[in-house]
Scaffold this motif. Structure first.
Motif, PDB file in Angstrom:
ATOM      1  N   CYS A  57       0.857  -1.185   0.000  1.00  0.00           N
ATOM      2  CA  CYS A  57       0.000   0.000   0.000  1.00  0.00           C
ATOM      3  C   CYS A  57       0.897   1.241   0.000  1.00  0.00           C
ATOM      4  CB  CYS A  57      -0.881  -0.018   1.241  1.00  0.00           C
ATOM      5  SG  CYS A  57      -1.820   1.493   1.465  1.00  0.00           S
ATOM      6  N   VAL A  58       0.760   2.027  -1.034  1.00  0.00           N
ATOM      7  CA  VAL A  58       1.602   3.227  -1.135  1.00  0.00           C
ATOM      8  C   VAL A  58       1.249   4.230  -0.034  1.00  0.00           C
ATOM      9  CG1 VAL A  58       2.134   5.237  -2.579  1.00  0.00           C
ATOM     10  CG2 VAL A  58       2.101   2.957  -3.577  1.00  0.00           C
ATOM     11  N   VAL A  59      -0.020   4.295   0.326  1.00  0.00           N
ATOM     12  CA  VAL A  59      -0.428   5.234   1.372  1.00  0.00           C
ATOM     13  C   VAL A  59       0.245   4.855   2.694  1.00  0.00           C
ATOM     14  CG1 VAL A  59      -2.363   6.236   2.635  1.00  0.00           C
ATOM     15  CG2 VAL A  59      -2.633   5.599   0.239  1.00  0.00           C
ATOM     16  N   LYS A  60       0.226   3.567   2.999  1.00  0.00           N
ATOM     17  CA  LYS A  60       0.833   3.130   4.252  1.00  0.00           C
ATOM     18  C   LYS A  60       2.342   3.355   4.242  1.00  0.00           C
ATOM     19  CE  LYS A  60       1.054  -0.192   7.808  1.00  0.00           C
ATOM     20  NZ  LYS A  60       0.824  -1.513   8.334  1.00  0.00           N
ATOM     21  N   ASN A  61       2.948   3.035   3.105  1.00  0.00           N
ATOM     22  CA  ASN A  61       4.385   3.240   3.002  1.00  0.00           C
ATOM     23  C   ASN A  61       4.729   4.714   3.210  1.00  0.00           C
ATOM     24  OD1 ASN A  61       7.073   2.147   2.301  1.00  0.00           O
ATOM     25  ND2 ASN A  61       6.882   3.572   0.588  1.00  0.00           N
ATOM     26  N   THR A  62       3.937   5.588   2.592  1.00  0.00           N
ATOM     27  CA  THR A  62       4.176   7.028   2.738  1.00  0.00           C
ATOM     28  C   THR A  62       3.958   7.455   4.186  1.00  0.00           C
ATOM     29  OG1 THR A  62       3.290   7.235   0.506  1.00  0.00           O
ATOM     30  CG2 THR A  62       3.632   9.272   1.724  1.00  0.00           C
TER      31      THR A  62
END
Lengths: 450, 365, 168
Positions: free
Chosen positions: A338-343
């Motif tokens: 998940c890009v949101v979580k990574n960010t």
């Protein structure tokens, strides 16, 4: 198989010890430099080599060295930045752990070139066992006459020390590092004055990354021009890349900057492809602070050309469609991530590491983290995405040191390239806590206007 | 050092300043809105500045020799003038936008407890927000709080109001030999504290109250006693063995409510008439609250950083440049021409020539 | 209360650390000396220990407090005998650090930031430790424990308990 300059001998048995290192040709550059070269001649070779700082900014090392002020009667210092803390980056650790004498050798030659009689290696506090390895190596070097008074009868004196930090990413910023080395909080200084004029204890100081210092060894041994022949364009020499994330073979690789990103990820010589047979979704190619790219823009530039593992090619397209070489921390995300979580985790990191000195970074990093957590957990609003964009925009460029930029860029790039994933989180508050957005269109071929 | 003067143009107004002058100091020479706001810089405290980022300006031309613009906005308080430099402050949209951002950052965790804050009325953060901030907030989270620390009988610390300007740390370092408070922790949890509960007792430590731009450090002996705008500032002095003894008494009737150092138009402690900065000692500040303790000189000429300055035009200098010139040819945005409707504010009356606060009778000409 | 003082061996190390800087720059030794003090006096820095360090380096106590509170490796409160510092930043998260943190917490019955009742273990989540390629990972004492799995966590906890029993 690319040429290796730094890690070629890293796996020779016992290379950590002085005897083996010397037997394998170690400390030749010190002999050459101290016996047959002037300090200025070494600076000249480094200039010719085109070596660029390996810590992240990529500033030409020779030029940095030539800025060093040389007032009469004032000591000058060389400080090695071994405060490796950029998420995704663990290359300096590898070099220091396996072939510590290479760094010591580089420090001696570089100190001689810069006229430093007392040099320091500032290492991050968590690398406690590597501190021991380096101190052991220094002791051995000293016992064999490579450090101390009148080295090799040249009249040149050098003492080399290792200083341990105590847990602060910000100390990787050179002026914060100097403050920390002076026994203070790691608050970056306001520049100018630059360290080359007023650095450690207000004396002219050069701060260089571990890998940069190590690269001086082959440059002195073989000459700057030879070094410049390796690589492509302004990306000369070899670069250590630390690859991590969802790949089959995480680790540190020395590349000569002519290979493509695709080869680096999929070839068995390097990352060995995406782990568990998954597909590539995104990648942060140069340490957590550089822009994240979706798979399609990572492997090819916006013009449809192959992207290569070097400074120019990775930044092709600017921040709109490109990224940066940065520190060489290569973080790969597979389709399940998940890009949101990574960010969010990166925003949390930067909030945690902000020194708190200047307002945009102190307040802005925490604000971004809170909004990202809300979006990630399905509590976000559509307007939050625009708000995030505005916050990062107001941090970038307005802070004392580059940590502000480093905190802003990952958020900006994630929204720029993965906005629909953010919107999906907002529109599907329940679903987004149970599953991830997936690969979506991020690996689709991009449209290249004719 | 040669006395060579360097030319600098700020918002289209050119001044000449000695080498080593910062952009902020040069802009203050011009005065008015051209001077960037400064929350952390304090000219009398060595090493201060660079942190709050409210004074960011755009350098559109580096110097005569190297005319390239600087890529990033720079902190005007820490950037020195080069000959021929051109700077944009209020004429730069980039600057105004960034400054608005900084004000927002400074306010997201600020408690906005002005109604119960003793600093209200002379608070630089209030001025800054009013002049450069937005009307609303976009911050929807709980504001930051801190564990309370007691600094003794004289100084009240409200950490939630602090903007971490570091001025009080520099003050303690440079005015006292025994700094006992500092900035602890880091990032968004950095705080001004003593670590171990400690009374700050040095003779000069009270000056941290005067340098604090917000209500984080206030005078405990004045706490909740009055609003600053109800008190009248009066210049006074006394013979003091410890300090210059030159102060401002904040009075109501014959009662002395508060004693502070004298401040200039930028809110900084003034030079003493005896030379040096007019820092005052704790005895003068906290212990001398009788009129009989003081020799009163007369009403203070108050500065613009105070609500008390309403109606005071003393010493105001009108710029020679017209507004359109200063604003790059743009005319100022006027909601209406006040002169067409106002009976009192006539353009032919030079209020700046008055040697006292303006009064309604001044308009009856 | 016992007097805080370096023993002979610690004192020798202190002298070695201070000797690495030019004269008058002994404050530079503050970070390494705090490490030494923390290791010497029970794994954390009490205000008494910090005052002792200030005295030894001829600096003001507040200068020590400022530094000790800035850096994450200095413990300002007593911690368990074994400190598990598990990385939770991006690259480790991608390799499942969340699950490892949850598992350790479950296994020890504590949340991040807490210490077990017997004073044996403290669990702490930390930001990037520079072992991204060997994730998930944690720092335990001087060394890193990498490529963590639930089985490995079990082994590490067992190992700590064994060592503690052997040393008692």
């Amino acid at each position: 198989m690319g040429r290796k300059l730094l890690l070629e001998k890293a796996h020779v048995e016992g290379i950590r010890t002085y005897e083996v290192y010397r037997r394998e040709g170690g400390y030749r550059s010190v002999e050459k430099a101290l016996k047959s070269m002037s300090p200025d001649a070494i600076v000249e070779e480094v200039k010719k080599s085109g070596l660029r700082g390996r810590g992240g900014a990529g500033f030409p090392t020779g030029m940095k060295w030539s800025f060093l002020a040389k007032p009469e009667g004032v000591p000058r210092y060389l400080v090695c930045n071994a405060d490796e803390s950029e998420p995704g980056t663990f290359k300096d650790r590898y070099l220091m752990e396996f072939i510590p004498h290479l760094l010591i050798e580089g420090m001696i030659v570089s100190s001689f070139a810069l006229g430093s009689n007392r040099s320091y290696i500032y290492i991050r506090g968590e690398y406690a066992w590597i501190t021991d390895i380096l101190e052991q190596a220094i002791e051995e070097a000293k016992a064999n006459g490579w450090l101390g008074k009148n080295i090799l009868g040249s009249g040149y004196d050098l003492e080399l020390y290792v200083q341990r930090g105590a847990g602060a990413y910000i100390c990787g910023e050179e002026t914060a590092l100097i403050e920390s080395l002076e026994g203070k909080r790691g608050n970056p200084r306001i520049k100018p004055p630059f360290p080359a004029i007023k650095g450690l204890w207000d004396c002219p100081t050069v701060v260089n990354n571990v890998e940069t210092i190590a690269a001086v060894v082959p440059i002195v041994n073989d000459g700057g021009e030879e070094y410049a022949k390796i690589g492509a364009g302004k990306s000369t020499g070899t670069k250590l890349i630390s690859a991590c994330g969802n790949i089959n073979k995480p680790g540190v690789y020395e590349i000569d900057m002519t290979i493509s990103v695709e080869e680096f990820i999929y070839s068995d010589e390097y990352c060995g492809g995406i782990a568990n047979g998954k597909r590539l979704k995104a990648c942060i190619p140069g340490g957590s602070s550089v822009p994240i790219l979706p798979a399609n823009l990572l492997l090819k530039t916006a013009k449809g050309e192959t992207r290569y593992m070097n400074y120019e090619s990775l930044s092709d397209g600017g921040f709109a469609t490109g990224s940066m070489m940065g520190s060489g921390g290569f973080i790969v995300l597979d389709e399940d991530q998940c890009v949101v979580k990574n960010t969010y985790t990166l925003a949390r990191f930067y909030r945690h590491e902000s020194c708190g000195q200047c307002s945009p970074c102190r307040e802005g990093t925490g604000w971004m983290e809170k909004i990202l957590l809300n979006i990630e957990q399905g509590r976000g609003k559509m307007s939050d995405i625009d708000l995030l964009w505005d916050i990062q925009r107001k941090i970038e460029g307005n802070t004392i040191c580059p940590l502000g930029d480093a905190a802003a860029w990952p958020v900006a790039a994630a929204i720029r390239h993965f906005r629909d994933e953010f919107e999906w989180h907002v529109n599907n508050p329940d679903e987004c806590t149970k599953r991830n957005y997936g690969l979506a269109h991020y690996a689709d071929p991009i449209y290249v206007p004719a | 050092m040669s006395e060579q003067l360097l030319k600098v143009t700020i918002d289209n107004i050119t001044v000449e300043v000695p080498a080593g002058t910062t952009i902020l100091q040069a802009a203050r020479k011009i005065g008015g809105d051209v001077a960037p706001p400064a929350m952390c810089y304090y000219s009398k405290l060595q090493g201060s500045g660079g942190k709050c980022r409210t004074c960011l300006v755009e350098v559109s031309k580096g110097s005569e020799k190297d005319p390239r613009p600087m890529p990033k906005l720079v902190a005007s308080c820490r950037t020195t003038i080069m000959d021929g430099m051109e700077v944009k402050n209020i004429t730069s949209d980039r600057v105004l936008d960034a400054r608005k951002g900084v004000v927002e950052f400074l306010l997201i965790n600020h408690p906005l407890d002005c109604p119960v804050c003793d600093q209200a009325g002379e608070c630089h953060l209030q001025d800054l927000s009013y002049e450069h901030g937005a009307a609303g907030t976009r911050y929807e989270f709980q504001r930051r709080t801190f564990k309370k620390h007691d600094l003794g009988d004289y100084i009240q610390l409200h950490m939630t109001r602090c903007i971490l300007c570091y001025r009080c740390v520099f003050t303690a370092d440079q005015l006292t030999k025994t700094r006992e408070h500092g900035v602890l922790d880091r990032g968004d949890h950095a705080e001004i504290a003593t670590f171990i509960e400690k009374n700050l007792q040095n003779d000069f430590i009270g000056n941290v109250i005067d340098v604090c731009p917000v209500g984080a450090l206030t005078d405990k002996t004045f706490r909740f006693k009055n609003r600053v705008w109800f008190t009248k500032p009066v210049d006074a002095h006394r013979d003091c063995d410890t300090c210059c003894g030159e102060v401002q008494l904040w009075m109501r009737g014959h009662e002395v409510f508060r004693v502070t150092a004298r401040k200039d138009e930028w809110g900084e402690v003034k030079e003493s008439t005896k030379g040096g900065t007019g820092w005052i000692c704790n005895t003068c500040r906290f212990e001398k609250k009788q009129v009989s303790d003081w020799e009163i000189e007369g009403p203070t000429k108050v500065n613009r950083h105070s609500v008390i300055s309403q109606g005071h035009y003393v010493g105001l200098q009108k710029p020679e440049e017209t507004m359109p010139k200063v604003m790059d040819g743009r005319s100022p945005k006027l909601l209406m021409d006040i002169h067409s409707v106002s009976e009192v504010n006539k353009p032919n009356i030079e209020l700046s020539k008055l040697d006292r606060p303006a009064h309604s009778t001044d308009f009856n000409q | 209360m016992t007097m805080i003082r370096f023993n002979d061996k610690q004192e020798a190390e202190f002298q070695r650390l201070v000797s690495r800087y030019p004269e008058g720059k002994q404050k530079s030794a503050l970070l390494p000396v705090l490490h030494l003090a923390q290791d010497s006096f029970g794994g954390w820095l009490s205000s008494e220990v910090m005052d002792y360090v200030a005295d030894r380096l001829s600096i003001k106590p507040i200068e020590v407090y400022e530094v000790a509170t800035f850096y994450t490796m200095y413990n300002l409160k007593p911690i368990g005998k074994y400190l598990f510092e598990v990385c939770q930043t991006g690259p480790c998260m991608l390799r499942g650090s969340d699950d490892i943190i949850a598992y350790i917490g479950e296994k020890l019955g504590i949340k991040p930031g807490q210490t077990t009742e017997d004073g044996m273990f403290t669990l702490k989540t930390v930001e990037c430790l520079g072992a991204c390629g060997y994730a998930p990972m944690m720092q335990l004492g001087k060394f890193y424990r990498e490529h963590l799995t639930k089985e490995k966590v079990d082994q590490i906890i067992e190992e700590c308990r064994r060592n503690a029993a052997a040393n008692n």
